[in-house]
Every structure is written in structure tokens, then in C-alpha cells.
Design a protein around this motif. Structure first.
Motif, PDB file in Angstrom:
ATOM      1  N   MET A 139       0.818  -1.209   0.000  1.00 49.19           N
ATOM      2  CA  MET A 139       0.000   0.000   0.000  1.00 49.19           C
ATOM      3  C   MET A 139       0.854   1.263   0.000  1.00 49.19           C
ATOM      4  O   MET A 139       0.326   2.361   0.055  1.00 49.19           O
ATOM      5  CB  MET A 139      -0.934   0.005   1.214  1.00 49.19           C
ATOM      6  CG  MET A 139      -1.933  -1.139   1.235  1.00 49.19           C
ATOM      7  SD  MET A 139      -3.075  -1.084  -0.128  1.00 49.19           S
ATOM      8  CE  MET A 139      -4.150   0.215   0.402  1.00 49.19           C
ATOM      9  N   GLY A 140       2.171   1.109  -0.039  1.00 53.35           N
ATOM     10  CA  GLY A 140       3.073   2.265  -0.093  1.00 53.35           C
ATOM     11  C   GLY A 140       3.585   2.711   1.253  1.00 53.35           C
ATOM     12  O   GLY A 140       4.267   3.729   1.346  1.00 53.35           O
ATOM     13  N   GLY A 141       3.318   1.966   2.279  1.00 54.83           N
ATOM     14  CA  GLY A 141       3.801   2.330   3.612  1.00 54.83           C
ATOM     15  C   GLY A 141       5.231   1.865   3.832  1.00 54.83           C
ATOM     16  O   GLY A 141       5.838   1.207   2.987  1.00 54.83           O
ATOM     17  N   THR A 142       5.757   2.220   4.965  1.00 56.90           N
ATOM     18  CA  THR A 142       7.109   1.784   5.322  1.00 56.90           C
ATOM     19  C   THR A 142       7.045   1.000   6.615  1.00 56.90           C
ATOM     20  O   THR A 142       6.158   1.212   7.452  1.00 56.90           O
ATOM     21  CB  THR A 142       8.055   2.986   5.508  1.00 56.90           C
ATOM     22  OG1 THR A 142       7.516   3.829   6.516  1.00 56.90           O
ATOM     23  CG2 THR A 142       8.228   3.770   4.212  1.00 56.90           C
ATOM     24  N   LEU A 143       7.992   0.121   6.777  1.00 59.40           N
ATOM     25  CA  LEU A 143       8.058  -0.694   7.985  1.00 59.40           C
ATOM     26  C   LEU A 143       8.958  -0.030   9.009  1.00 59.40           C
ATOM     27  O   LEU A 143       9.859   0.739   8.664  1.00 59.40           O
ATOM     28  CB  LEU A 143       8.615  -2.078   7.650  1.00 59.40           C
ATOM     29  CG  LEU A 143       7.795  -2.912   6.671  1.00 59.40           C
ATOM     30  CD1 LEU A 143       8.517  -4.213   6.370  1.00 59.40           C
ATOM     31  CD2 LEU A 143       6.426  -3.199   7.252  1.00 59.40           C
ATOM     32  N   ALA A 144       8.727  -0.360  10.254  1.00 55.02           N
ATOM     33  CA  ALA A 144       9.603   0.127  11.309  1.00 55.02           C
ATOM     34  C   ALA A 144      10.959  -0.549  11.142  1.00 55.02           C
ATOM     35  O   ALA A 144      11.035  -1.732  10.811  1.00 55.02           O
ATOM     36  CB  ALA A 144       9.014  -0.204  12.678  1.00 55.02           C
ATOM     37  N   PRO A 145      12.053   0.194  11.336  1.00 57.70           N
ATOM     38  CA  PRO A 145      13.374  -0.419  11.165  1.00 57.70           C
ATOM     39  C   PRO A 145      13.603  -1.495  12.209  1.00 57.70           C
ATOM     40  O   PRO A 145      13.222  -1.354  13.375  1.00 57.70           O
ATOM     41  CB  PRO A 145      14.339   0.744  11.340  1.00 57.70           C
ATOM     42  CG  PRO A 145      13.578   1.782  12.081  1.00 57.70           C
ATOM     43  CD  PRO A 145      12.143   1.585  11.730  1.00 57.70           C
ATOM     44  N   THR A 146      14.209  -2.574  11.773  1.00 56.03           N
ATOM     45  CA  THR A 146      14.543  -3.659  12.695  1.00 56.03           C
ATOM     46  C   THR A 146      16.043  -3.666  12.878  1.00 56.03           C
ATOM     47  O   THR A 146      16.804  -3.510  11.939  1.00 56.03           O
ATOM     48  CB  THR A 146      14.095  -5.019  12.142  1.00 56.03           C
ATOM     49  OG1 THR A 146      14.717  -5.221  10.870  1.00 56.03           O
ATOM     50  CG2 THR A 146      12.596  -5.082  11.990  1.00 56.03           C
ATOM     51  N   THR A 147      16.470  -3.835  14.110  1.00 55.57           N
ATOM     52  CA  THR A 147      17.898  -3.896  14.398  1.00 55.57           C
ATOM     53  C   THR A 147      18.263  -5.339  14.693  1.00 55.57           C
ATOM     54  O   THR A 147      17.550  -6.040  15.411  1.00 55.57           O
ATOM     55  CB  THR A 147      18.263  -3.006  15.594  1.00 55.57           C
ATOM     56  OG1 THR A 147      17.480  -3.422  16.718  1.00 55.57           O
ATOM     57  CG2 THR A 147      17.984  -1.547  15.299  1.00 55.57           C
ATOM     58  N   LEU A 148      19.362  -5.757  14.124  1.00 57.63           N
ATOM     59  CA  LEU A 148      19.808  -7.122  14.327  1.00 57.63           C
ATOM     60  C   LEU A 148      20.522  -7.299  15.650  1.00 57.63           C
ATOM     61  O   LEU A 148      20.539  -8.364  16.208  1.00 57.63           O
ATOM     62  CB  LEU A 148      20.741  -7.538  13.180  1.00 57.63           C
ATOM     63  CG  LEU A 148      20.079  -7.650  11.811  1.00 57.63           C
ATOM     64  CD1 LEU A 148      21.123  -7.937  10.750  1.00 57.63           C
ATOM     65  CD2 LEU A 148      19.040  -8.745  11.826  1.00 57.63           C
ATOM     66  N   GLY A 149      21.145  -6.240  16.135  1.00 64.08           N
ATOM     67  CA  GLY A 149      21.891  -6.343  17.380  1.00 64.08           C
ATOM     68  C   GLY A 149      23.231  -7.007  17.134  1.00 64.08           C
ATOM     69  O   GLY A 149      23.679  -7.159  16.003  1.00 64.08           O
ATOM     70  N   GLY A 150      23.879  -7.394  18.197  1.00 64.36           N
ATOM     71  CA  GLY A 150      25.184  -8.029  18.060  1.00 64.36           C
ATOM     72  C   GLY A 150      26.263  -7.014  17.749  1.00 64.36           C
ATOM     73  O   GLY A 150      26.159  -5.836  18.071  1.00 64.36           O
ATOM     74  N   ILE A 151      27.290  -7.463  17.090  1.00 66.22           N
ATOM     75  CA  ILE A 151      28.443  -6.629  16.779  1.00 66.22           C
ATOM     76  C   ILE A 151      28.105  -5.746  15.593  1.00 66.22           C
ATOM     77  O   ILE A 151      27.894  -6.236  14.489  1.00 66.22           O
ATOM     78  CB  ILE A 151      29.673  -7.502  16.476  1.00 66.22           C
ATOM     79  CG1 ILE A 151      30.035  -8.343  17.695  1.00 66.22           C
ATOM     80  CG2 ILE A 151      30.855  -6.632  16.062  1.00 66.22           C
ATOM     81  CD1 ILE A 151      31.099  -9.370  17.441  1.00 66.22           C
ATOM     82  N   ALA A 152      28.059  -4.449  15.790  1.00 65.62           N
ATOM     83  CA  ALA A 152      27.814  -3.447  14.744  1.00 65.62           C
ATOM     84  C   ALA A 152      26.563  -3.753  13.932  1.00 65.62           C
ATOM     85  O   ALA A 152      26.519  -3.528  12.736  1.00 65.62           O
ATOM     86  CB  ALA A 152      29.032  -3.322  13.834  1.00 65.62           C
ATOM     87  N   GLY A 153      25.533  -4.277  14.562  1.00 64.94           N
ATOM     88  CA  GLY A 153      24.273  -4.536  13.882  1.00 64.94           C
ATOM     89  C   GLY A 153      24.332  -5.656  12.869  1.00 64.94           C
ATOM     90  O   GLY A 153      23.540  -5.708  11.949  1.00 64.94           O
ATOM     91  N   THR A 154      25.252  -6.600  13.029  1.00 59.75           N
ATOM     92  CA  THR A 154      25.395  -7.688  12.073  1.00 59.75           C
ATOM     93  C   THR A 154      24.602  -8.916  12.468  1.00 59.75           C
ATOM     94  O   THR A 154      24.439  -9.825  11.671  1.00 59.75           O
ATOM     95  CB  THR A 154      26.860  -8.108  11.938  1.00 59.75           C
ATOM     96  OG1 THR A 154      27.343  -8.529  13.214  1.00 59.75           O
ATOM     97  CG2 THR A 154      27.712  -6.973  11.414  1.00 59.75           C
ATOM     98  N   GLY A 155      24.139  -8.971  13.691  1.00 61.65           N
ATOM     99  CA  GLY A 155      23.432 -10.149  14.158  1.00 61.65           C
ATOM    100  C   GLY A 155      24.372 -11.195  14.743  1.00 61.65           C
ATOM    101  O   GLY A 155      23.941 -12.232  15.221  1.00 61.65           O
ATOM    102  N   ILE A 156      25.664 -10.922  14.708  1.00 68.25           N
ATOM    103  CA  ILE A 156      26.649 -11.848  15.270  1.00 68.25           C
ATOM    104  C   ILE A 156      26.720 -11.583  16.762  1.00 68.25           C
ATOM    105  O   ILE A 156      26.923 -10.446  17.190  1.00 68.25           O
ATOM    106  CB  ILE A 156      28.027 -11.651  14.616  1.00 68.25           C
ATOM    107  CG1 ILE A 156      27.931 -11.964  13.121  1.00 68.25           C
ATOM    108  CG2 ILE A 156      29.071 -12.531  15.279  1.00 68.25           C
ATOM    109  CD1 ILE A 156      29.167 -11.618  12.346  1.00 68.25           C
ATOM    110  N   GLY A 157      26.558 -12.636  17.552  1.00 69.22           N
ATOM    111  CA  GLY A 157      26.546 -12.485  18.995  1.00 69.22           C
ATOM    112  C   GLY A 157      27.835 -11.896  19.522  1.00 69.22           C
ATOM    113  O   GLY A 157      28.919 -12.212  19.064  1.00 69.22           O
TER     114      GLY A 157
END
Length: 102
Positions: A51-69
Motif C-alpha cells: 500500500m506504499g507504507g514503510t516498515l519500522a526499522p529492525t535492528t539485528l543487534g550483536g556486533i555493529a548490527g550484524t546479528g553476530i553475537g
């Protein structure tokens, strides 16, 4: 317990190395670069995006937002029983510009 900690830190270190290798491949060897997987959207999110909307940003967390623990820990040996290091060796003396040589 010590073995499990060692294996967890080894796994985290391997993940960091593979992530860095993939990032380097993106620039230096694009044929070997593997892009990150596309995020799976729920039905509500797909409707919002269509519908043309945007999603809320998701953060992966971890080291520099990479998702690595971030379970890598620095290990420091106990230095309380050691003597202070020796003084640095002698050098050439104070700095002088070439025009000020005597």
C-alpha cells in the motif's frame, strides 16, 4: 563449563571472520559475495509495503548490527604480582630542527 565457553567464543569468532570475508568479497571479488537473505515479511507487513507504507526499522543487534553475537570476551592475565616494566632505552635526546644544529 570452560569447554562450552571456549566453543561459544570460537563459534562467535568464526562468524565474525566469515562476515568480514563476505564483506571483503563484496568489494574485491563480487562473484564470491553472498548477499544476506531477504527478510520474510508477515502478511500484515506485506500489505503495508504494497500500500506504499514503510516498515519500522529492525535492528539485528550483536556486533555493529550484524546479528553476530557479542560473546567474544577479552582475557587478561593477572598482572598484580608483576614488577613494573623497565624504563625505555635512551634516545638521541631532544628534537632539534636541521637549522638549529650546532
Amino acid at each position: 563449563a570452560e569447554y562450552k565457553d571456549l566453543m561459544a567464543s570460537n563459534t562467535a569468532a568464526k562468524e565474525v571472520l566469515l562476515f568480514a570475508k563476505n564483506r571483503l568479497n563484496k568489494f574485491y571479488n563480487p562473484k564470491l559475495y553472498v548477499p544476506p537473505p531477504e527478510a520474510q515479511l508477515s502478511e500484515e507487513e506485506r500489505i503495508t509495503v504494497n500500500m506504499g507504507g514503510t516498515l519500522a526499522p529492525t535492528t539485528l543487534g550483536g556486533i555493529a548490527g550484524t546479528g553476530i553475537g557479542a560473546s567474544l570476551a577479552q582475557v587478561r592475565s593477572d598482572t598484580s604480582g608483576r614488577a613494573a616494566p623497565p624504563p625505555p632505552p635512551e634516545t638521541f635526546g631532544p628534537y632539534q630542527k636541521k637549522g638549529q644544529e650546532t
